[in-house]
Enzyme design. Structure first.
Site, short mmCIF file in Angstrom:
data_model
loop_
_atom_site.label_atom_id
_atom_site.label_comp_id
_atom_site.label_asym_id
_atom_site.label_seq_id
_atom_site.Cartn_x
_atom_site.Cartn_y
_atom_site.Cartn_z
N ASN A 14 0.82 -1.25 -0.01
CA ASN A 14 0.04 0.06 0.00
C ASN A 14 0.92 1.09 -0.06
O ASN A 14 0.57 2.30 -0.63
CB ASN A 14 -0.89 0.16 1.22
CG ASN A 14 -2.11 -0.97 0.94
OD1 ASN A 14 -3.17 -0.48 0.27
ND2 ASN A 14 -2.20 -2.13 1.56
N ARG A 66 4.51 -0.44 27.43
CA ARG A 66 3.70 0.10 26.23
C ARG A 66 3.89 1.73 26.48
O ARG A 66 3.84 2.24 25.30
CB ARG A 66 2.30 -0.51 26.59
CG ARG A 66 1.59 -0.71 25.17
CD ARG A 66 2.25 -1.77 24.40
NE ARG A 66 1.50 -1.81 23.12
CZ ARG A 66 2.13 -2.51 22.08
NH1 ARG A 66 3.24 -3.02 22.22
NH2 ARG A 66 1.53 -2.33 20.84
N ASN A 108 -7.02 5.18 7.76
CA ASN A 108 -6.73 3.52 7.82
C ASN A 108 -7.18 2.90 6.87
O ASN A 108 -8.29 3.09 6.35
CB ASN A 108 -7.18 3.07 9.26
CG ASN A 108 -6.77 1.40 9.22
OD1 ASN A 108 -5.71 1.06 9.03
ND2 ASN A 108 -7.76 0.60 9.57
N HIS A 110 -8.69 -0.67 5.53
CA HIS A 110 -8.77 -1.99 6.02
C HIS A 110 -9.26 -3.03 4.94
O HIS A 110 -10.27 -2.57 4.29
CB HIS A 110 -10.04 -2.02 7.30
CG HIS A 110 -10.15 -3.18 7.88
ND1 HIS A 110 -9.54 -3.75 8.66
CD2 HIS A 110 -11.32 -4.04 7.58
CE1 HIS A 110 -9.97 -4.90 9.16
NE2 HIS A 110 -10.89 -5.23 8.48
N GLU A 148 -11.51 6.48 18.56
CA GLU A 148 -10.89 5.67 19.57
C GLU A 148 -11.23 4.10 19.41
O GLU A 148 -10.55 3.33 20.07
CB GLU A 148 -11.70 6.31 21.12
CG GLU A 148 -11.55 7.77 21.21
CD GLU A 148 -12.52 8.19 20.40
OE1 GLU A 148 -13.74 7.86 19.98
OE2 GLU A 148 -12.01 9.49 19.73
N ASP A 151 -11.44 0.13 13.90
CA ASP A 151 -12.04 0.19 12.63
C ASP A 151 -13.53 0.80 12.79
O ASP A 151 -14.60 0.51 11.91
CB ASP A 151 -12.32 -1.24 11.93
CG ASP A 151 -10.95 -1.83 11.77
OD1 ASP A 151 -9.96 -1.08 11.66
OD2 ASP A 151 -10.97 -3.05 12.17
C1 GAR Z 1 -3.18 -4.82 3.97
O1 GAR Z 1 -4.07 -5.83 3.27
C2 GAR Z 1 -4.04 -3.79 4.79
O2 GAR Z 1 -5.35 -3.67 4.15
C3 GAR Z 1 -3.94 -4.72 5.92
O3 GAR Z 1 -2.70 -5.12 6.07
C4 GAR Z 1 -2.29 -5.39 4.59
C5 GAR Z 1 -0.93 -4.56 4.81
O4 GAR Z 1 -0.22 -4.96 3.47
N1 GAR Z 1 -4.50 -3.93 7.23
C6 GAR Z 1 -5.12 -4.37 8.28
O5 GAR Z 1 -5.46 -5.52 8.27
C7 GAR Z 1 -5.60 -3.32 9.27
N2 GAR Z 1 -6.40 -3.88 10.02
P1 GAR Z 1 1.08 -4.16 2.76
O6 GAR Z 1 2.04 -4.03 4.04
O7 GAR Z 1 1.49 -4.87 1.59
O8 GAR Z 1 0.44 -2.71 2.39
#
Ligand code: GAR
Length: 206
Positions: A14, A66, A108, A110, A148, A151
């Site tokens: 991404n 954390r 974000n 998802h 907060e 998703d």
């Molecule tokens: C992507 O599919 C993104 O949508 C997902 O992680 C992957 C990262 O791929 N994100 C989530 O699941 C967030 N809840 P990438 O590092 O190749 O972009």
């Protein structure tokens, strides 16, 4: 110029789509000012460095708890003074203080059509495993503002993708990336950079 900080955890396809869209000028008025990973070995860091971008790892493993990690992470984001923080496959829950401070300025991606297959525990391949297990015929991806919850923030863009009979989670993940994620994430950034989306979350903060 919209100054963007991109947060990643893994392969960074991404991030690549965003960098390519900036090069191709399908994203305009936008500059990536920092790439931050929670994982030192994330290939996304290499992709960013190859482009000459400022790319750093802030790993929870390097902090005693954390809270200290959250402080360091937020300080790293702040150092870039971004207008927008993009979670592009960032698999860490953000510090609550950061969500407050950057309200309406964090988005974000998802890999499902929210509100399906989202929330705690739904990330990466797990999302596609759950979609296949439920037998849905259509899935997709969502770009949303971050609040907060997990998703739960306002949805900016969604794109549907067909599920095919012989899909495995990996095959479906790849199709969702190609047909949805790599299109709607750059598109959302471009819309924000060009004033086509105004976050109601930010307005509330003024
Ligand atoms: C992507 O599919 C993104 O949508 C997902 O992680 C992957 C990262 O791929 N994100 C989530 O699941 C967030 N809840 P990438 O590092 O190749 O972009």
């Amino acid at each position: 110029m919209l100054k963007v900080c991109v947060c990643i955890s893994g392969g960074g396809t991404n991030l690549q789509a965003i960098m390519d869209a900036i090069d191709a000028q399908t994203i305009t008025n936008t500059e990536i000012v920092k790439v931050i990973s929670n994982n030192k070995n994330a290939y996304a860091l290499e992709r960013a460095r190859k482009k000459g971008l400022d790319a750093v790892a802030v790993s929870p493993k390097d902090y005693e708890n954390r809270e200290k990690f959250h402080e360091a992470f937020l300080a790293c984001v702040d150092s870039a003074q971004p207008d927008l923080v993009v979670l592009a496959g960032f698999l860490v829950i953000l510090p609550p203080l950061m969500i407050k401070k950057y309200a309406g300025r964090i988005i974000n991606i998802h890999p499902s059509l929210i509100p399906s297959f989202c929330g705690k525990g739904f990330y990466g391949l797990k999302v596609h495993e759950a979609a296949l297990a439920r037998g849905v015929k259509v899935t997709g991806a969502t770009v949303h503002f971050v609040d907060e919850g997990t998703d739960t923030g306002p949805i900016i863009l969604q794109k549907a993708v067909e599920v095919l009979p012989d899909d495995t989670p990996k095959i479906l993940q790849q199709r969702v990336m190609e047909q949805a994620e790599w299109q709607i994430l750059p598109k959302a950034i471009n819309m924000i950079a060009n004033g086509q989306i105004i976050s109601s979350m930010e307005e509330k903060n003024i």
